[in-house]
Design an enzyme around this catalytic site. Structure first.
Site, mmCIF file in Angstrom:
data_model
loop_
_atom_site.group_PDB
_atom_site.id
_atom_site.type_symbol
_atom_site.label_atom_id
_atom_site.label_comp_id
_atom_site.label_asym_id
_atom_site.label_seq_id
_atom_site.Cartn_x
_atom_site.Cartn_y
_atom_site.Cartn_z
ATOM 1 N N GLY A 156 35.362 -39.812 -15.896
ATOM 2 C CA GLY A 156 36.723 -39.874 -16.142
ATOM 3 C C GLY A 156 36.813 -40.404 -17.414
ATOM 4 N N GLY A 171 39.252 -45.764 -19.533
ATOM 5 C CA GLY A 171 40.524 -46.567 -19.221
ATOM 6 C C GLY A 171 41.209 -46.079 -18.046
ATOM 7 N N GLY A 182 39.861 -46.590 -14.824
ATOM 8 C CA GLY A 182 39.229 -47.443 -13.876
ATOM 9 C C GLY A 182 37.888 -47.259 -13.358
ATOM 10 N N LYS A 183 37.202 -46.761 -14.175
ATOM 11 C CA LYS A 183 35.786 -46.541 -13.382
ATOM 12 C C LYS A 183 34.940 -47.914 -13.326
ATOM 13 C CE LYS A 183 34.620 -43.939 -17.252
ATOM 14 N NZ LYS A 183 35.804 -43.802 -17.601
ATOM 15 N N HIS A 238 53.191 -24.035 -21.085
ATOM 16 C CA HIS A 238 51.892 -23.582 -21.211
ATOM 17 C C HIS A 238 51.172 -23.386 -19.823
ATOM 18 C CE1 HIS A 238 47.777 -22.798 -23.116
ATOM 19 N NE2 HIS A 238 47.308 -23.310 -21.803
ATOM 20 N N GLU A 239 51.371 -24.763 -19.099
ATOM 21 C CA GLU A 239 50.639 -24.661 -17.824
ATOM 22 C C GLU A 239 51.393 -23.738 -16.686
ATOM 23 O OE1 GLU A 239 47.605 -25.692 -16.989
ATOM 24 O OE2 GLU A 239 47.588 -26.546 -19.025
ATOM 25 N N HIS A 291 50.325 -20.186 -17.086
ATOM 26 C CA HIS A 291 48.986 -19.740 -16.329
ATOM 27 C C HIS A 291 49.435 -19.753 -14.766
ATOM 28 C CE1 HIS A 291 45.834 -20.504 -19.313
ATOM 29 N NE2 HIS A 291 46.407 -21.847 -19.579
ATOM 30 N N ASP A 305 41.206 -22.039 -24.161
ATOM 31 C CA ASP A 305 41.853 -20.623 -23.353
ATOM 32 C C ASP A 305 41.161 -19.473 -23.959
ATOM 33 O OD1 ASP A 305 42.945 -22.210 -21.468
ATOM 34 O OD2 ASP A 305 44.884 -21.643 -22.113
#
Ligand code: ADP
Ligand code: MG
Ligand code: ZN
Length: 626
Positions: free
Chosen positions: A220, A223, A225-226, A441-442, A445, A517
């Protein structure tokens, strides 16, 4: 090993160390001269000859030490065994003594010096020759310290080295944090929950012959939270937590990292059930052997040791090895093989709801004013990581404290947000003006995927950065596919190009956000043309530019095996495919403008939309024919 006591030692050496060096060198030179200039020849002569010389009055003085007498003659005489001349001699005085000797010496006026048996003795005579070496050693020790400071205090004296090697054995901690302290991250928490059961009751699992995975990789952005999740797992299960960070291994001494890993696993096995946590795995676990001429020895040894330890588990030790990384893409594939870090848990940046939850966790002990609206704060901080939010709360509290207030107010949070946004360049925080573009943009898609008949069904869409690419429209393949039909690939191309096309159609400008893309679309189109023969211009001819190398497992550049003309035709065919894709995407977008607008609004509000919410905006998906 703290910086303080290192500095303390530091202070003691410099004032006299340079003088010590000079003295040492002088003494050493002196000794060297003493040892290397050939002494005047001296011969051991029989006692009887010595007495004759004395009687003849040729002896000037005698040094008597125990049973050895050394004498000086007035002048050189032929006293050597083969007649060599010398003015020095030594001789053995009979053990039973010689009563006649003293009167003889006195009679001849020979000077007599007597010392005890050890010769020119006293402890000083032993220490003196060693002194220069002592100074030299001290000097080098001082240099070592100096270097150590220059290297940022990573190496120290022998005690420190020892402490350093043994440190892991002492760093077992018992974290207090639990899953309650980890807000959001429901998927990640769900995935590690079964490990809690295993750590709590390993015998139950063992009796049933169930093997629990030993290696879990937390992936991830920074920051997210791993580290927190790893500690919470230990806290939740109540087991000791052994942690090391990959960046600590880039040490000056080769072999230290490997030794630390060994110690750490030993200690963890001894106190099983337990957790070993390797933070920043990518700093040791980068693909080995990259860079011609070999990699970093130390890193490689450390990595090999980690692999060896993981392979060494018999399958029944209740030790779970967690590792964290924000660059899973650079990890050595050996780390991900079965039996090693084969379970992957992804931690995403929090979306709006999760940010509210994280805000709640971090404001538990903060007195909040009545006007504070956590939901509004969450809405205004897209792209913030858990760590950013913690930072935000802290900044807000500090602002309130500076203004001598006893409560943190909404305006403190607003001011703090600007500070966090400005101050932390490395975070993925989304600037307000970026947000709309990301949504467009999203949504592009998503819209195209919804209406393209052969595309994979939609799973969810979000404007919160996922992994290394911004945003994400996640398609879920309906069934496992072994071969990819042409219509499916063509639709996929259209979906990939949909984001960029929407940006151009609605915003009339483009952004660099579509770079990935375009890269993906081009790679796909090229494969369709040159590899799968899906272009009429080319037909079924393999015109790949490079091939996977069987030993390196990746594409390497190879000389081209086809003509310049073919290359041009391929390029042209790829362009045609891409342009067709773009036209189709544009067609879908123009046809469904109202739905698209609804989708963009919803995305801006909620940041993440699931299948049902998408359906609400776009209506039922037209029947999919496969
Ligand atoms: P990582 O290891 O992924 O870089 P950390 O675990 O070090 O991130 O997170 C830093 C801090 O941010 C944590 O100590 C915690 O206070 C806060 N934080 C991050 N994620 C969360 C979360 N999901 N819930 C609550 N706090 C979080
Ligand atoms: Mg961390
Ligand atoms: Zn995109």
């Amino acid at each position: 090993m703290t910086m303080n006591d290192m500095d303390g030692n530091q202070e003691k050496y410099p004032p006299w160390a340079p003088y010590a060096l000079i003295m040492a060198l002088l003494l050493l030179a002196n000794l060297t001269i003493e040892y290397t200039t050939p002494p005047e020849p001296s011969y051991e002569i029989p006692y009887s000859q010595f007495k004759q010389l004395a009687e003849k009055g040729q002896v000037e003085s005698v040094d008597l030490a125990g049973h050895v007498a050394e004498g000086h003659l007035y002048s050189s005489e032929a006293i050597g065994p083969h007649g060599e001349t010398a003015s020095h001699f030594s001789t053995q005085v009979p053990a039973f003594g010689d009563e006649a000797l003293l009167p003889l010496l006195e009679a001849q006026g020979i000077e007599l010096r007597v010392s005890d048996e050890t010769g020119r003795t006293g402890p000083l005579s032993i220490i003196l020759p060693l002194l220069p070496w002592l100074f030299l050693i001290l000097f080098f020790f001082w240099i070592f310290r100096q270097t150590s400071r220059a290297l940022g205090g990573r190496i120290g004296g022998p005690e420190e080295l020892k402490k350093f090697l043994e440190a892991p054995a002492q760093t077992a901690e018992q974290p207090e944090v639990t899953f309650a302290d980890v807000a959001g991250q429901d998927n990640a928490k769900r995935e590690v929950t079964e490990l809690v059961e295993f750590l709590k009751h390993p015998e139950t699992f063992r009796k049933l012959g169930a093997e629990v995975p030993h290696g879990v990789l937390l992936m991830g952005a920074p920051g997210t939270g791993k580290t927190l999740l790893a500690r919470a797992l230990a806290g939740e299960a109540g087991v000791p937590f052994y942690s090391i960070s990959g960046s600590q291994f880039i040490e000056v001494f080769v072999g230290v990292g490997a030794a630390r890993v060994r110690h750490l696993f030993e200690a963890a096995k001894k106190s099983a059930p337990s957790i070993v946590f390797v933070d920043e795995l990518d700093s040791v676990g980068r693909t080995r052997g990259t860079g011609l001429g070999g990699g970093h020895d130390e890193r490689e040894q450390t990595l090999n040791q980690i692999l060896a330890e993981m392979d060494g588990f018999s399958g029944h030790e209740a030790v779970i090895v967690l590792a964290a990384t924000n660059r899973p893409d650079v990890l050595d594939p050996a780390l991900l093989r079965p039996g090693r870090f084969d379970r992957h848990v992804v931690l995403d940046l929090p979306d709006r709801n999760d940010r509210v939850a994280i805000l709640k966790v971090h404001t538990r002990k903060v007195p909040l004013g009545d006007n504070v609206d956590l939901d509004k704060i969450a809405a205004g901080s897209p792209g913030f990581s858990g760590a950013d939010i913690k930072n935000l709360v802290n900044e807000a509290a500090m602002l309130a404290a500076r203004k001598q207030r006893s409560e943190v107010l909404m305006q403190d949070f607003e001011e703090a947000r600007d500070k966090v946004l400005l101050g932390t360049v490395r975070t993925l925080a989304i600037q307000p003006e970026e947000r709309h573009r990301l949504a467009v943009h999203e949504a592009g898609h998503t819209l195209v995927a919804w209406f393209a008949p052969h595309a994979d069904p939609l799973y969810k869409v979000t404007i919160i950065p996922r992994g290394r690419a911004l945003g994400g429209t996640q398609l879920l393949p309906a069934e496992e596919r072994h071969t990819l039909p042409e219509e499916y690939l063509r639709d996929r191309l259209v979906v990939i190009l949909g984001g960029r096309t929407a940006e151009r159609e609605l915003l009339e400008t483009l952004s660099s956000g579509a770079e990935d893309d375009i890269h993906q679309a081009t790679a796909l189109a090229r494969a369709m043309v040159a590899r799968w023969g899906m272009s009429d211009e080319i037909g079924p001819v393999d015109l790949r530019e490079s091939e996977e190398h069987p030993f390196l497992g990746r594409e390497i550049a190879q000389p081209r095996r086809y003509s310049e003309h073919s290359a041009e035709v391929v390029d042209h065919a790829v362009q045609t495919l891409l342009h067709e894709g773009e036209q189709r995407a544009l067609g879908v977008i123009r046809e469904h403008k109202t739905e698209l607008a609804r989708l963009i609004d919803a995305l801006e509000e909620h940041e993440t939309l699931h299948h049902e919410q998408i359906e609400q905006c776009l209506g039922q998906r037209p029947r999919v024919k496969h």
